[in-house]
Scaffold this motif. Sequence first.
Motif, short mmCIF file in Angstrom:
data_model
loop_
_atom_site.label_atom_id
_atom_site.label_comp_id
_atom_site.label_asym_id
_atom_site.label_seq_id
_atom_site.Cartn_x
_atom_site.Cartn_y
_atom_site.Cartn_z
N LEU A 1 0.98 -1.41 0.11
CA LEU A 1 0.01 -0.03 0.16
C LEU A 1 0.94 1.32 -0.16
O LEU A 1 0.69 2.28 -0.77
CB LEU A 1 -0.98 0.12 1.31
CG LEU A 1 -2.05 -1.05 1.25
CD1 LEU A 1 -2.66 -0.98 2.58
CD2 LEU A 1 -3.04 -0.39 0.03
N LYS A 2 1.97 1.30 1.11
CA LYS A 2 2.77 2.53 0.80
C LYS A 2 3.31 2.78 -0.33
O LYS A 2 3.55 3.91 -0.93
CB LYS A 2 3.61 2.21 2.23
CG LYS A 2 3.11 2.52 3.43
CD LYS A 2 4.18 2.49 4.60
CE LYS A 2 3.48 2.68 6.12
NZ LYS A 2 4.25 2.25 7.06
N SER A 3 3.89 1.67 -0.93
CA SER A 3 4.73 1.83 -2.34
C SER A 3 3.68 2.39 -3.30
O SER A 3 4.31 3.13 -4.48
CB SER A 3 5.21 0.58 -2.87
OG SER A 3 4.26 -0.35 -3.27
N LEU A 4 2.17 2.42 -3.01
CA LEU A 4 1.73 3.04 -4.12
C LEU A 4 0.95 4.21 -3.64
O LEU A 4 -0.08 4.76 -4.05
CB LEU A 4 0.38 1.83 -4.45
CG LEU A 4 0.91 0.91 -5.36
CD1 LEU A 4 -0.20 -0.29 -5.49
CD2 LEU A 4 1.04 1.37 -6.94
N SER A 5 1.39 4.69 -2.59
CA SER A 5 1.10 5.99 -1.95
C SER A 5 -0.42 5.71 -1.52
O SER A 5 -1.26 6.72 -1.49
CB SER A 5 0.97 7.10 -2.51
OG SER A 5 2.45 7.34 -3.12
N ALA A 6 -0.94 4.58 -1.10
CA ALA A 6 -2.32 4.00 -0.90
C ALA A 6 -2.70 3.88 0.66
O ALA A 6 -3.73 3.84 0.80
CB ALA A 6 -2.62 2.88 -1.77
N TYR A 7 -1.61 3.88 1.44
CA TYR A 7 -1.98 3.53 2.86
C TYR A 7 -3.01 4.37 3.38
O TYR A 7 -3.86 4.02 3.97
CB TYR A 7 -0.46 3.27 3.65
CG TYR A 7 -0.58 2.84 5.12
CD1 TYR A 7 -1.04 1.64 5.28
CD2 TYR A 7 -0.45 3.81 5.99
CE1 TYR A 7 -1.39 1.40 6.67
CE2 TYR A 7 -0.55 3.66 7.29
CZ TYR A 7 -1.05 2.29 7.63
OH TYR A 7 -1.04 1.81 8.68
N GLN A 8 -2.62 5.74 3.23
CA GLN A 8 -3.55 6.65 3.91
C GLN A 8 -5.06 6.73 3.55
O GLN A 8 -5.89 6.57 4.18
CB GLN A 8 -3.05 8.12 3.66
CG GLN A 8 -2.47 9.02 4.82
CD GLN A 8 -2.21 10.32 4.30
OE1 GLN A 8 -1.04 10.48 3.56
NE2 GLN A 8 -2.66 11.24 4.96
#
Lengths: 312, 486
Positions: free
Chosen positions: A203-210
């Motif tokens: 998720l973080k690598s896709l800037s998707a975590y937040q």
Amino acid sequence: MLSRVAENLYWMARQIERAENTARLVNVNGHLHLDLPAKARTGWDPLIVITSSENLFRQLYGNPTDKNVVAFLVSDPRNPGSIVSSLAAARENARTMRDIIPREAWEQISGLHAQAGRNVQKGLLRPSRDEFLRSIIVGAQTIVGMLSGTMSHDVGFDFLVMGRNLERADMTSRIVDVRSADLLPDLGGGLRPFETIQWMSVLKSLSAYQMYRQHVDQSVRRVHVLDFLLRDVDFPRAISHSLGEIEACLTHLPNNKDSLNVIKRLRKLVSDADVETLEQESLHAFIDRLQVAMGDLHARIAQTYFRTNLPV
Amino acid sequence: MTIRWRGYDAASSYDELVRPGGQLRNAARILGRRLAQLDDEQIRQRRDAAELAIQTMGITFTVYSQKQGGSIDRAWPFDIIPRVFASSEWQRIEEGLKQRVQALNMFIDDVYHDQKIVKDGIFPAEILAKSRNFRPQCVGIDPPLGIWAHICGSDLVRDKDGTIYVLEDNLRVPSGVSYMLENRQVMKRVFPGLFENYNIMPVDDYPSQLLEMLVSVAPTTARTPKVVVLTPGIYNSAYFEHSFLAQQMGAELVEGADLAVDDKDRVFMRTVQGLSPVDVIYRRIDDLFLDPEAFNPDSMLGVPGLMRAWRKGNVALVNAPGAGVADDKVVYAFVPQMIRYYLDQEAIIPNVPTYLCMHKADRDYVLANIDKLVVKPANESGGYGMLIGPHAGKKEHAAFARKIRANPREYIGQPLLNLSTTPTVVDSHAEPRHVDLRPFILSGREISVTTGGLTRVALVKGSTVVNSSQGGGSKDTWIVDDMEDN
């Protein structure tokens, strides 16, 4: 709009997007490495499979090592998909369209290419790799913003948006694939706790975590993450969102029936996927099917708009 | 060291701005005084400002470099001191250029039809027979308005005594006009004050005049004619200009593969909406690459069937194929006769005296005086393949003498002109450097001439080679009103 110019815009957007996502791909693998215990690490060679470049890699390097895989993906000019090659190709495309692309955007494209070339050593060394990859991601996002904010949203812009979103959907599927079963060992037994951390990395690598945290009322678990990255319609790097963007562009264009049909097929594939059961091998096979269909979509767009021929 | 006109020494050349002794010519007086007020730092600042403007405006030309693996984009070399003409002198030049181009177009049309000028014994048939740029494919064709050379770039030089001569006429795909326009933009950024105080004639309406001319030769009046600029592509040395002009005119910039000709000989471009008709093609591709069906079958740059469409009158090609027949240094020698023959006038701007090696008496003279003359091949451009006798050694003289004897039709001899100079910034002072001038003449329903043109300057001291590929630079060219008090 000339077919050639439309094609150049489409490819320029794809190449910029590819550079950004290759940076994200290298990034996610780097983080997985840090998160996993030594015995569960798979090294870097899965990335060669994920980017479909086994043959070229074997020709150029033979056996994969951590070092040469990163060099292959980041800096090797002989790999047309490397970050440096993608940016060079995007710049070359942009150069033939100086009359179409707003000057600031051209300068940004040219500047990112020059900057990547200057700093490429940083991308190869572990301590500075993160900074280098981040600068590629930020630079590519700046170009996207610049184009969106300064270029008329006309037919040419539609091709830009289509190129970007098709590449993005394709690469998001590949990044998800990093976690698929052929490539990572089955995390049975005592390794279960690491599973959550790994999906957080993705998720973080896709800037998707937040955005995931905001929009999904669930803890970070495989089934929810897959559902989000495949089917969320609002998150810009989710596959459904990208397909929606392409669909919207196509509705502005003439002769769009065939392409829209392929989109419909793709959407059905995504919505029918049973993420609960998509474990291990079946996830990888599903992503393969997705990528084949996206290849069809590209072929259909190219056939309709880039190869306008005299009636025979 | 600042700019001091008293100590400025143009030596034995005519200087465009400064009289012998250091007095400024009338049209250059305000400019010269202003320049003399600048201190070293200010001169440097203006130079840097010009350089920066050229960089940010992206004014480049492409040079092919084997070492750097292909073609590279280079910043355009520019000097901040403009070359100035008095408008009274310019008027005469303008008339002379119009007269010349009119005669050239009548000549080309005649050559592809009845060849009256040959039958009347004015122009030797053997020159046509051996012309490299005569296209048999063009015989009998009637382009709109009878115009073949719609865009002509004629190179002018001034000799020691102040006389202006035409050195050559470029009738194929003359380039440089974009630099004329960009040079003016750069100067406005660098010396805004001067433009406020001077009556400098504008150059900026060239793209609209060009578009107007292109529209005026369109074969159709049924719809707004679709005009495109046809470029060989990004690796061409003049690509910047192709894209600049297309952009300025709002025309589509196309490559050969973007166009197609159907079985009814109509021209289309391939767009995302489908095939879209094209009426006028401003082509920047040489004749021989235009259409693989009619010319070089290996050409990847051209459009198969284009000549069919042109011959049928379905599309206008600008310049017309075959116009280059008059772009030949041997044909050049006959322009004064053409003006007399077609227009019954005397040439307003003279030719440089030219010895044709195809004639025995001329050839003998050239061979006997090869160390004093300039020898040029008939069909080269860009300053390539010529001999400057006084600057060459005995070996080169002998080599050229052999070439002339082997192929006399292909060579001409001319006296070495002492090209005029104009002050050019060197470090932070001004030194004389040799210049020429390329004005551009447009022929459509009307004939128009650019106000001024592209002044090219040999940046190397004493050199007369002004080509940008060989160490030349350029300057803005001002036509200054001298009818009023300046």
